[in-house]
Design an enzyme around this catalytic site. Sequence first.
Site, PDB file in Angstrom:
ATOM      1  CG  ASP A 188      37.639  32.265  41.122  1.00  0.00           C
ATOM      2  OD1 ASP A 188      37.081  31.248  40.670  1.00  0.00           O
ATOM      3  OD2 ASP A 188      37.519  33.393  40.614  1.00  0.00           O
TER       4      ASP A 188
ATOM      5  CG  HIS B  83      33.921  32.310  39.799  1.00  0.00           C
ATOM      6  ND1 HIS B  83      34.967  32.897  39.133  1.00  0.00           N
ATOM      7  CD2 HIS B  83      32.870  32.358  38.954  1.00  0.00           C
ATOM      8  CE1 HIS B  83      34.578  33.279  37.932  1.00  0.00           C
ATOM      9  NE2 HIS B  83      33.305  32.962  37.801  1.00  0.00           N
TER      10      HIS B  83
END
Length: 232
Positions: free
Chosen positions: A171, A202
Amino acid sequence: MAAFTSIPTLEGDARFDVYVARPQGTPKAAIVVIQEIFGVNEGIRRKCDGWAAAGYLALSPDLFWREKPHVELDADIAEDFQAAIGHMQKFNQDQGIRDIEATIKAAREELGQGGKVGLVGYCLGGRLVFMSACRTDGDAFVAYYGVGIDGLLKEQHAIGKPVLLHVPTADGFVPPEVQQKMHDGLKDNRHVTLHDYEGLDHGFAAEMGARRNEAAAQLADGRTADFFAAHL
């Protein structure tokens, strides 16, 4: 059946819009879907529609309404992404939790006595779901790639209901050291379960667009469905 409708704030001094998708027949429970920084856009509405098809009353509050109602942006468009960052920076998260609480209240009123309400959120919404687990009376909470949860760990003593966190290990908004703080800080909390998704970034479970990873999204969404089935 799905449409925007207005509900009152907790204070009763204003009304704001909530996207509501209703199932055929009596809902088994309600699920509040918390938006990303891109507003209650088509992807979030599709999330609600999917929960309604699965037999739940689904609601998604328009959390940016105080600054600009009905923000609807596309994560794959650079200008939209920058606009979304601007909306997020102006957003009062504590007030947002109160609007989420108002949405939970509206869901319970529609469900009737004993009706349970789960929350699921993405990105900013994932952070707000964790905050809601600490501050509201929801019954089950799921956060996808929540940002800044490490800074909320001091509130976790207030968590009394089941919480599920989906954490992509690559992420770009939640670096490895932050992920480690989440794992270390929550490992002794019996209410919280974390699932890691190796090498994913993400937004991997976005309903549509370039960020979506189909296999991982289906895995995470299946876990979420099982979680809500067990706790709602």
